[in-house]
Design a protein around this motif. Structure first.
Motif, short mmCIF file in Angstrom:
data_model
loop_
_atom_site.label_atom_id
_atom_site.label_comp_id
_atom_site.label_asym_id
_atom_site.label_seq_id
_atom_site.Cartn_x
_atom_site.Cartn_y
_atom_site.Cartn_z
N GLN A 164 0.84 -1.21 0.00
CA GLN A 164 0.00 0.00 0.00
C GLN A 164 0.86 1.25 0.00
OE1 GLN A 164 -4.02 -1.78 2.16
NE2 GLN A 164 -2.61 -0.62 3.39
N LYS A 165 1.95 1.25 0.77
CA LYS A 165 2.83 2.42 0.80
C LYS A 165 3.56 2.58 -0.52
CE LYS A 165 6.61 4.73 3.15
NZ LYS A 165 5.91 6.03 2.96
N LEU A 166 4.08 1.49 -1.07
CA LEU A 166 4.81 1.56 -2.33
C LEU A 166 3.94 2.14 -3.45
CD1 LEU A 166 6.62 -1.86 -2.02
CD2 LEU A 166 7.81 0.26 -2.66
N ILE A 167 2.74 1.61 -3.58
CA ILE A 167 1.89 2.05 -4.69
C ILE A 167 1.39 3.47 -4.46
CG2 ILE A 167 -0.33 1.61 -5.82
CD1 ILE A 167 0.30 -1.37 -5.61
N ARG A 168 1.04 3.80 -3.21
CA ARG A 168 0.61 5.18 -2.92
C ARG A 168 1.71 6.18 -3.22
NH1 ARG A 168 0.32 7.15 3.11
NH2 ARG A 168 2.55 7.16 2.63
N ASP A 169 2.92 5.92 -2.72
CA ASP A 169 4.01 6.88 -2.87
C ASP A 169 4.47 6.99 -4.32
OD1 ASP A 169 3.81 7.26 -0.19
OD2 ASP A 169 5.85 6.63 0.32
N LYS A 170 4.37 5.91 -5.07
CA LYS A 170 4.79 5.96 -6.47
C LYS A 170 3.75 6.68 -7.33
CE LYS A 170 5.70 1.56 -7.09
NZ LYS A 170 6.16 0.33 -7.80
N THR A 171 2.47 6.39 -7.10
CA THR A 171 1.42 6.96 -7.95
C THR A 171 1.02 8.38 -7.55
OG1 THR A 171 -0.29 5.92 -6.61
CG2 THR A 171 0.51 4.70 -8.51
N TYR A 175 7.43 8.97 -6.31
CA TYR A 175 8.67 8.37 -5.84
C TYR A 175 8.97 7.09 -6.63
CZ TYR A 175 8.10 11.39 -1.70
OH TYR A 175 7.95 12.45 -0.85
N SER A 176 10.23 6.73 -6.70
CA SER A 176 10.63 5.47 -7.32
C SER A 176 10.51 4.34 -6.30
CB SER A 176 12.08 5.55 -7.80
OG SER A 176 12.97 5.68 -6.70
N THR A 177 10.48 3.11 -6.81
CA THR A 177 10.45 1.95 -5.92
C THR A 177 11.65 1.95 -4.99
OG1 THR A 177 9.23 0.61 -7.52
CG2 THR A 177 10.46 -0.58 -5.82
N GLU A 178 12.81 2.32 -5.55
CA GLU A 178 14.04 2.33 -4.74
C GLU A 178 13.95 3.35 -3.61
OE1 GLU A 178 13.88 2.48 -8.04
OE2 GLU A 178 14.61 0.44 -8.48
N ALA A 179 13.36 4.51 -3.89
CA ALA A 179 13.25 5.56 -2.86
C ALA A 179 12.30 5.12 -1.75
CB ALA A 179 12.77 6.86 -3.49
N VAL A 180 11.19 4.50 -2.11
CA VAL A 180 10.23 4.05 -1.09
C VAL A 180 10.82 2.91 -0.27
CG1 VAL A 180 7.90 3.22 -0.65
CG2 VAL A 180 8.32 4.74 -2.60
N THR A 181 11.53 2.01 -0.94
CA THR A 181 12.18 0.91 -0.22
C THR A 181 13.20 1.44 0.77
OG1 THR A 181 11.91 -0.52 -2.16
CG2 THR A 181 13.50 -1.22 -0.49
N ASP A 182 13.97 2.45 0.37
CA ASP A 182 14.95 3.06 1.27
C ASP A 182 14.25 3.66 2.49
OD1 ASP A 182 17.73 4.15 1.82
OD2 ASP A 182 16.58 6.01 1.72
N THR A 183 13.10 4.30 2.28
CA THR A 183 12.35 4.87 3.39
C THR A 183 11.89 3.78 4.36
OG1 THR A 183 11.58 6.74 2.05
CG2 THR A 183 10.30 6.22 4.01
N ILE A 184 11.37 2.68 3.82
CA ILE A 184 10.91 1.57 4.66
C ILE A 184 12.06 1.05 5.52
CG2 ILE A 184 10.11 -0.83 4.61
CD1 ILE A 184 8.43 -0.04 2.13
N LEU A 185 13.22 0.85 4.91
CA LEU A 185 14.38 0.33 5.64
C LEU A 185 14.86 1.32 6.69
CD1 LEU A 185 16.31 -1.29 2.67
CD2 LEU A 185 15.07 -2.48 4.48
N THR A 214 1.34 -12.28 -1.78
CA THR A 214 2.06 -11.01 -1.63
C THR A 214 3.50 -11.27 -1.16
OG1 THR A 214 1.29 -10.77 0.67
CG2 THR A 214 -0.05 -9.75 -1.06
N SER A 215 4.06 -12.39 -1.59
CA SER A 215 5.37 -12.82 -1.11
C SER A 215 6.45 -11.78 -1.33
CB SER A 215 5.78 -14.13 -1.78
OG SER A 215 4.83 -15.13 -1.56
N ASN A 216 6.43 -11.13 -2.49
CA ASN A 216 7.40 -10.08 -2.78
C ASN A 216 6.65 -8.77 -2.99
OD1 ASN A 216 9.38 -8.33 -3.63
ND2 ASN A 216 10.30 -9.74 -5.11
N PRO A 217 6.48 -7.98 -1.93
CA PRO A 217 5.69 -6.75 -2.06
C PRO A 217 6.33 -5.72 -2.98
CG PRO A 217 6.80 -6.80 0.06
CD PRO A 217 7.02 -8.15 -0.56
N PHE A 218 7.61 -5.83 -3.23
CA PHE A 218 8.32 -4.81 -4.00
C PHE A 218 8.14 -4.96 -5.51
CE2 PHE A 218 10.45 -5.40 0.07
CZ PHE A 218 10.35 -4.11 0.58
N ILE A 219 7.48 -6.02 -5.94
CA ILE A 219 7.20 -6.17 -7.37
C ILE A 219 5.70 -6.15 -7.65
CG2 ILE A 219 9.34 -7.45 -7.78
CD1 ILE A 219 7.63 -10.01 -7.93
#
Length: 293
Positions: A164-171, A175-185, A214-219
């Motif tokens: 939910q965060k990845l898709i919200r922040d990208k759309t 933000y890019s997937t990499e940027a959102v992933t960095d924020t999560i970490l 939803t095994s790999n949320p990043f894809i």
């Protein structure tokens, strides 16, 4: 807790879906003709957008890779605790708004990512409603969780929360997937230390569980729909909850534990209406009696 000036707090992480719960309460408030004072959790961040970016860069430069909005240092826990305390005692307090985008900022003639000035809450409200990250926080210095009359946690399973965060922040935010992933970490230590412990103190928790992979949320390319989910609703104190009524009214629901009901994802709003409308009726009855006394 306050009989004269009740407080409802919705707490959950970024991407958890607290805005969905907020919309349900807005509908209840409108139907019951209640005037609410609304507090957005983002308004209690310590720094505006530019200052937060500057301080995050400074923190990373000295080796701190976990500087985040979730932690105590970057939020005004004392101000939030004082607001809850003051409102519970007198129905008053001070708040501000965080302007997320140009549309929100335009009426105030300010830049996006800034705060409006502090101002008094509207007079004559029936209830204080908070939605944000820290409505049930307890630390050695602050106990925000002691004040709300109704504390609700919104906690999707972690992969769904990330989707939910990845898709919200990208759309919505570009933000890019990499940027959102960095924020999560970057937020993970504060997530574990400040977000997760709150759900021990909430009165009701809503956890959405997808029934698709939803095994790999990043894809993931889309958020599992309501029909592709179940919602686990846990009551801290089930005494007084008419579970049989809920089971009869919500098709496809079942009990999984003595304090837990599971409902189809598409029935989540109906479940919230059935559960929380009586809560609010009781709050308002206690308020009338207290004001009358």
């Amino acid at each position: 807790m306050s009989e004269r000036h009740p407080i409802i707090a919705i707490t959950g992480s970024s991407g958890a879906g607290t805005s969905t719960v907020t919309k349900t309460f807005q509908n209840i408030f409108r139907r019951e003709a209640l005037k609410s004072a609304v507090i957005e959790g983002d308004s209690m961040h310590r720094y505006d957008r530019l200052e937060m970016k500057r301080r995050a860069a400074e923190a990373e430069a000295v080796g701190n890779k976990h500087f985040s909005h979730f932690g105590a240092d970057n939020n005004l826990f004392g101000e939030l605790e004082n607001l809850f305390k003051t409102y519970g005692e007198s129905g008053t307090g001070r708040s501000r708004k965080y302007l997320h985008n140009a549309e929100e900022a335009a009426p105030y003639k300010q830049e996006p990512g800034t705060f409006t000035p502090w101002e008094d809450l509207p007079a004559g409200t029936d209830i204080l409603f908070y939605e944000g990250l820290h409505g049930a926080v307890k630390t050695p210095e602050h106990n925000i969780a002691q004040y709300p009359d109704l504390l609700i946690g919104v906690v999707p399973v972690i992969n769904l929360e990330w989707i939910q965060k990845l898709i919200r922040d990208k759309t919505q935010r570009g933000y890019s997937t990499e940027a959102v992933t960095d924020t999560i970490l970057r937020r993970m230590p504060d997530y574990v230390n400040y977000i997760v412990p709150q759900f021990e103190h909430t009165h009701v928790n809503f956890q959405r569980v997808p029934i698709v992979d939803t095994s790999n949320p990043f894809i993931s390319r889309d958020i599992p729909s309501a029909d592709e989910s179940m919602v686990v609703i846990r009551f801290a104190k089930p005494k007084g909850i008419d579970f049989q009524y809920l089971l009869n009214m919500i098709g496809g629901s079942q009990m999984s534990r003595a304090n837990t009901i599971v409902v189809p994802g598409g029935k989540m709003e109906l479940a919230m209406q059935l559960i929380f409308t009586p809560f609010i009726w009781r709050m308002m009855e206690r308020r009338k009696r207290a004001l009358g006394a």
